[in-house]
Design a protein around this motif. Structure first.
Motif, PDB file in Angstrom:
ATOM      1  N   LYS A  42      32.115  57.937  45.132  1.00  0.00           N
ATOM      2  CA  LYS A  42      32.050  57.602  46.305  1.00  0.00           C
ATOM      3  C   LYS A  42      34.068  57.532  46.350  1.00  0.00           C
ATOM      4  O   LYS A  42      34.925  57.771  47.446  1.00  0.00           O
ATOM      5  CB  LYS A  42      31.570  56.425  47.014  1.00  0.00           C
ATOM      6  N   LEU A  43      34.487  56.852  45.458  1.00  0.00           N
ATOM      7  CA  LEU A  43      35.426  55.639  45.762  1.00  0.00           C
ATOM      8  C   LEU A  43      36.630  56.481  44.624  1.00  0.00           C
ATOM      9  O   LEU A  43      37.736  56.077  44.915  1.00  0.00           O
ATOM     10  CB  LEU A  43      35.171  54.338  45.893  1.00  0.00           C
ATOM     11  N   ASP A  44      35.949  57.495  43.932  1.00  0.00           N
ATOM     12  CA  ASP A  44      37.097  57.702  43.461  1.00  0.00           C
ATOM     13  C   ASP A  44      38.316  58.322  43.759  1.00  0.00           C
ATOM     14  O   ASP A  44      37.908  59.316  44.496  1.00  0.00           O
ATOM     15  CB  ASP A  44      36.620  58.442  42.354  1.00  0.00           C
ATOM     16  N   GLY A  45      39.456  58.556  43.280  1.00  0.00           N
ATOM     17  CA  GLY A  45      40.743  59.349  44.112  1.00  0.00           C
ATOM     18  C   GLY A  45      41.661  58.287  44.657  1.00  0.00           C
ATOM     19  O   GLY A  45      42.442  59.531  45.075  1.00  0.00           O
ATOM     20  N   GLY A  46      41.924  57.042  44.980  1.00  0.00           N
ATOM     21  CA  GLY A  46      42.513  56.584  45.555  1.00  0.00           C
ATOM     22  C   GLY A  46      43.731  56.157  44.887  1.00  0.00           C
ATOM     23  O   GLY A  46      43.330  56.114  42.676  1.00  0.00           O
ATOM     24  N   LYS A  47      44.342  54.669  44.658  1.00  0.00           N
ATOM     25  CA  LYS A  47      45.226  54.644  43.608  1.00  0.00           C
ATOM     26  C   LYS A  47      44.500  53.321  42.610  1.00  0.00           C
ATOM     27  O   LYS A  47      44.997  53.312  41.465  1.00  0.00           O
ATOM     28  CB  LYS A  47      46.241  53.779  44.417  1.00  0.00           C
ATOM     29  N   THR A  48      43.208  52.691  43.109  1.00  0.00           N
ATOM     30  CA  THR A  48      42.438  51.989  42.036  1.00  0.00           C
ATOM     31  C   THR A  48      41.839  52.990  41.148  1.00  0.00           C
ATOM     32  O   THR A  48      40.994  53.319  41.088  1.00  0.00           O
ATOM     33  CB  THR A  48      42.069  50.802  42.616  1.00  0.00           C
ATOM     34  N   LYS A  49      41.620  52.611  39.596  1.00  0.00           N
ATOM     35  CA  LYS A  49      41.886  53.256  38.603  1.00  0.00           C
ATOM     36  C   LYS A  49      40.189  52.524  38.498  1.00  0.00           C
ATOM     37  O   LYS A  49      39.359  51.302  38.171  1.00  0.00           O
ATOM     38  CB  LYS A  49      42.215  52.809  37.566  1.00  0.00           C
ATOM     39  N   ILE A  50      38.714  53.403  38.255  1.00  0.00           N
ATOM     40  CA  ILE A  50      37.663  52.775  38.531  1.00  0.00           C
ATOM     41  C   ILE A  50      36.514  53.619  37.299  1.00  0.00           C
ATOM     42  O   ILE A  50      37.183  54.737  37.135  1.00  0.00           O
ATOM     43  CB  ILE A  50      36.632  53.299  39.660  1.00  0.00           C
ATOM     44  N   SER A  51      35.931  51.807  36.531  1.00  0.00           N
ATOM     45  CA  SER A  51      35.306  53.014  35.814  1.00  0.00           C
ATOM     46  C   SER A  51      33.969  51.927  35.844  1.00  0.00           C
ATOM     47  O   SER A  51      33.626  51.561  36.365  1.00  0.00           O
ATOM     48  CB  SER A  51      36.217  52.185  34.067  1.00  0.00           C
ATOM     49  N   THR A  52      32.715  52.703  35.132  1.00  0.00           N
ATOM     50  CA  THR A  52      31.473  51.878  35.065  1.00  0.00           C
ATOM     51  C   THR A  52      30.714  51.242  33.844  1.00  0.00           C
ATOM     52  O   THR A  52      31.132  52.149  33.034  1.00  0.00           O
ATOM     53  CB  THR A  52      30.453  53.367  35.694  1.00  0.00           C
ATOM     54  N   ALA A  53      30.485  50.498  34.152  1.00  0.00           N
ATOM     55  CA  ALA A  53      29.059  49.898  32.508  1.00  0.00           C
ATOM     56  C   ALA A  53      27.817  49.627  33.156  1.00  0.00           C
ATOM     57  O   ALA A  53      27.906  49.816  34.433  1.00  0.00           O
ATOM     58  CB  ALA A  53      29.882  49.222  32.039  1.00  0.00           C
ATOM     59  N   GLN A  54      27.163  49.804  31.761  1.00  0.00           N
ATOM     60  CA  GLN A  54      25.530  49.249  31.816  1.00  0.00           C
ATOM     61  C   GLN A  54      25.920  47.683  31.196  1.00  0.00           C
ATOM     62  O   GLN A  54      26.061  47.806  30.052  1.00  0.00           O
ATOM     63  CB  GLN A  54      24.642  49.945  31.116  1.00  0.00           C
ATOM     64  N   VAL A  55      24.793  46.958  32.289  1.00  0.00           N
ATOM     65  CA  VAL A  55      25.204  45.712  31.627  1.00  0.00           C
ATOM     66  C   VAL A  55      23.927  44.767  32.146  1.00  0.00           C
ATOM     67  O   VAL A  55      23.957  44.576  33.067  1.00  0.00           O
ATOM     68  CB  VAL A  55      26.899  44.807  31.815  1.00  0.00           C
ATOM     69  N   ASN A  56      22.961  43.955  31.420  1.00  0.00           N
ATOM     70  CA  ASN A  56      22.214  43.076  32.175  1.00  0.00           C
ATOM     71  C   ASN A  56      23.023  41.802  31.517  1.00  0.00           C
ATOM     72  O   ASN A  56      23.301  40.541  30.690  1.00  0.00           O
ATOM     73  CB  ASN A  56      21.240  43.499  30.669  1.00  0.00           C
ATOM     74  N   ALA A  57      23.233  40.846  32.579  1.00  0.00           N
ATOM     75  CA  ALA A  57      23.904  39.835  33.469  1.00  0.00           C
ATOM     76  C   ALA A  57      22.967  38.936  32.937  1.00  0.00           C
ATOM     77  O   ALA A  57      23.418  37.606  32.943  1.00  0.00           O
ATOM     78  CB  ALA A  57      24.095  40.181  34.322  1.00  0.00           C
ATOM     79  N   ASP A  58      21.746  38.565  32.524  1.00  0.00           N
ATOM     80  CA  ASP A  58      21.034  37.954  31.718  1.00  0.00           C
ATOM     81  C   ASP A  58      21.316  37.958  30.536  1.00  0.00           C
ATOM     82  O   ASP A  58      20.461  37.349  29.678  1.00  0.00           O
ATOM     83  CB  ASP A  58      19.693  37.881  31.698  1.00  0.00           C
ATOM     84  N   ASN A  59      22.059  38.437  29.577  1.00  0.00           N
ATOM     85  CA  ASN A  59      22.814  38.624  28.360  1.00  0.00           C
ATOM     86  C   ASN A  59      23.674  38.302  27.661  1.00  0.00           C
ATOM     87  O   ASN A  59      24.849  39.008  28.950  1.00  0.00           O
ATOM     88  CB  ASN A  59      21.562  40.090  27.442  1.00  0.00           C
ATOM     89  N   VAL A  60      24.453  36.993  27.716  1.00  0.00           N
ATOM     90  CA  VAL A  60      25.031  36.220  27.997  1.00  0.00           C
ATOM     91  C   VAL A  60      26.140  37.464  26.589  1.00  0.00           C
ATOM     92  O   VAL A  60      27.587  37.497  26.523  1.00  0.00           O
ATOM     93  CB  VAL A  60      25.934  34.906  27.008  1.00  0.00           C
ATOM     94  N   GLU A  61      25.822  37.980  25.316  1.00  0.00           N
ATOM     95  CA  GLU A  61      26.511  38.770  24.747  1.00  0.00           C
ATOM     96  C   GLU A  61      27.012  39.554  24.956  1.00  0.00           C
ATOM     97  O   GLU A  61      27.780  40.157  24.599  1.00  0.00           O
ATOM     98  CB  GLU A  61      25.469  39.169  23.537  1.00  0.00           C
ATOM     99  N   GLU A  62      25.935  40.685  25.391  1.00  0.00           N
ATOM    100  CA  GLU A  62      26.531  42.109  25.735  1.00  0.00           C
ATOM    101  C   GLU A  62      27.686  41.933  26.707  1.00  0.00           C
ATOM    102  O   GLU A  62      28.388  42.618  27.762  1.00  0.00           O
ATOM    103  CB  GLU A  62      25.192  42.524  27.008  1.00  0.00           C
ATOM    104  N   LEU A  63      27.580  40.668  28.086  1.00  0.00           N
ATOM    105  CA  LEU A  63      28.927  40.509  28.921  1.00  0.00           C
ATOM    106  C   LEU A  63      30.034  40.317  28.170  1.00  0.00           C
ATOM    107  O   LEU A  63      31.074  40.406  28.331  1.00  0.00           O
ATOM    108  CB  LEU A  63      28.397  38.787  29.506  1.00  0.00           C
ATOM    109  N   ILE A  64      29.610  39.289  26.816  1.00  0.00           N
ATOM    110  CA  ILE A  64      31.026  39.152  26.687  1.00  0.00           C
ATOM    111  C   ILE A  64      32.022  40.249  25.321  1.00  0.00           C
ATOM    112  O   ILE A  64      32.913  40.711  25.705  1.00  0.00           O
ATOM    113  CB  ILE A  64      31.413  38.117  24.915  1.00  0.00           C
ATOM    114  N   ALA A  65      30.631  41.261  25.108  1.00  0.00           N
ATOM    115  CA  ALA A  65      31.051  42.707  24.976  1.00  0.00           C
ATOM    116  C   ALA A  65      32.109  43.314  25.967  1.00  0.00           C
ATOM    117  O   ALA A  65      32.543  44.029  25.517  1.00  0.00           O
ATOM    118  CB  ALA A  65      29.577  43.173  24.107  1.00  0.00           C
ATOM    119  N   LEU A  66      31.285  43.489  26.883  1.00  0.00           N
ATOM    120  CA  LEU A  66      32.029  44.406  28.142  1.00  0.00           C
ATOM    121  C   LEU A  66      33.301  43.673  28.606  1.00  0.00           C
ATOM    122  O   LEU A  66      33.979  44.421  28.235  1.00  0.00           O
ATOM    123  CB  LEU A  66      30.259  44.459  29.435  1.00  0.00           C
TER     124      LEU A  66
END
Ligand code: NDP
Length: 399
Positions: A46-70
């Protein structure tokens, strides 16, 4: 200027992401990460194409290790937590481990107890200070703008503030017999809990919805409102000088209350797991699954919100009253960002809080509530980014 990692892709996150893109000089790059990656990808599309560069990722925010890696792979300057209150501590742990600033909009709640208070997050104060990073707690509307309003009133209007009434009015109509304007589970836990307020340094507890008042809201008119427990009472009572009493009221229509009572009476709002056909289910989580998704209310909600604070205190020895509020129109929000006003009034301040840290306007290592910072640049940004505030020196008072 900087990079933000936004965790969550629900109603509030959607608005915050739109607003980051409107403020692309500050938010040069964002990563949207959530449990369901397709929702992040839909927002990016919906928002791509403006000046802000956007990327996406999957994360389980209950998991500290996954968050640290991201965090280590994206290397943000700030993490904006727009998942649920249950994830606050894991995300704070990951920010500590990677030395990145943290922003949220709601205080931590354990999944198995409907209890919210700041003690768990305040326990991180020393560790954040030592790491040289800032955690900005409660950068939504309430908590959030209500704290900024209080700091602004204290700085510019009073020598001491003795009474604060926070009034949250949603006069929006979505046409459904029953729906909640933000995450149903969090919303119902909040409104079915006992009420409370602070008087003379002590919490006074009430039965749920025991205290009712009628208030004539500017630009809306008369509405029934009920005293609720709310998290900012705890921090404002400590941070604002001279507080004798602080209360929080929210408006509810009769149909909402009747439905809620009925759901409560049949056990559907319980968070105690029950056995259902060989599975354990939590009734409130099941109820969430059958209620309308708050994100789907945008196109059908008409009417306005009015959220603000009435202050009574002293200036130069004389008693003084002051009311600061914002009025927001559901359909105007929908036209601008495709969301109703509840998500809008939360997502805009979340972006502004993160911008305060990214620009260095706010820089105070440790764990802090929003009213501990200079309110002026935030108040200016509210006017710029769609939540203009109004003031009155002669408001109706709440009995
Ligand atoms: P939503 O339910 O719409 O969105 C929550 C998002 O978080 C969803 O995308 C969800 O993923 C994601 N999520 C949930 N759990 C996890 C997890 N373990 N890991 C990764 N992602 C997860 O909620 P809202 O947008 O309405 O609310 C967001 C926050 O804003 C809440 O904390 C709420 O309390 C707060 N709020 C604050 C207000 C204020 O004024 N201060 C007012 C209103 C809300 P999925 O899509 O897979 O479900």
């Amino acid at each position: 200027m900087g990079k933000a990692l936004i965790i969550g892709a629900g109603g509030v996150a959607s608005v915050c992401i739109h607003k980051c893109c409107q403020n692309s000089d500050v938010f040069e790059e964002i990563c949207i990460a959530s449990r369901t990656k397709s929702k992040c990808d839909a927002l990016k599309a919906k928002l791509d194409g403006g000046k802000t560069k956007i990327s996406t990722a999957q994360v389980n925010a209950d998991n500290v290790e996954e968050l640290i890696a991201l965090i280590n792979s994206f290397k943000p300057d700030v993490v904006i937590n727009l998942a649920l209150p249950y994830q606050d501590l894991t995300i704070m742990d990951a920010c500590l481990a990677t030395k990145v600033n943290y922003v949220d909009t709601a205080n931590y709640e354990p999944l198995d107890t409907a209890k919210f208070e700041y003690s768990w997050q305040w326990a991180y104060r020393e560790r954040f200070e030592k790491a040289g990073i800032t955690a900005l707690l409660g950068s939504g509307f309430d908590p959030g703008v209500t704290g900024v309003f209080s700091a602004y009133a204290m700085k510019h209007q009073f020598d001491e503030i003795n009474y604060i009434d926070i009034l949250d009015c949603n006069a929006g109509d979505h046409g459904y017999p029953f729906a909640t304007n933000f995450n149903p589970e969090i919303n119902i836990r909040e409104v079915s809990a006992k009420g409370s307020y602070i008087e003379d340094g002590k919490w006074v507890e009430t039965e749920p919805m025991e205290i009712k008042r009628v208030y004539n809201f500017p630009e809306i008119g008369e509405k029934d409102m009920y005293l609720l427990h709310h998290e900012e009472l705890e921090s404002l009572a400590l941070n604002i000088k001279g507080i004798k009493r602080i209360r929080f009221f929210m408006t509810f229509g009769q149909s909402y209350l009747t439905h809620l009572k009925c759901l409560e009476n049949v056990g559907m709002t319980s968070i105690e797991p029950i056995d259902f056909e060989g599975h354990k289910i939590v009734p409130l989580q099941f109820l969430k699954a059958v209620l309308p998704d708050p994100a789907s209310l945008g196109p059908r909600t008409v009417g306005k919100t009015n959220i603000g604070c009435i202050f009574i205190g002293k200036k130069d020895g004389k008693e003084k009253t002051y009311y600061l509020y914002n009025v927001c129109d559901h359909q105007e929000c929908y036209k601008e960002v495709g969301s109703q006003a509840i998500s809008y009034t939360t997502g805009v301040p979340a972006m502004i809080g993160a911008a305060m840290l990214l620009t260095g306007k706010w820089n105070k290592p440790g764990v802090h509530n929003i009213e501990e910072f200079d309110p002026d640049p935030f108040m200016d940004a509210l006017n710029t980014f769609g939540l203009p505030w109004k003031e009155s020196f002669n408001p109706d008072l709440v009995e």
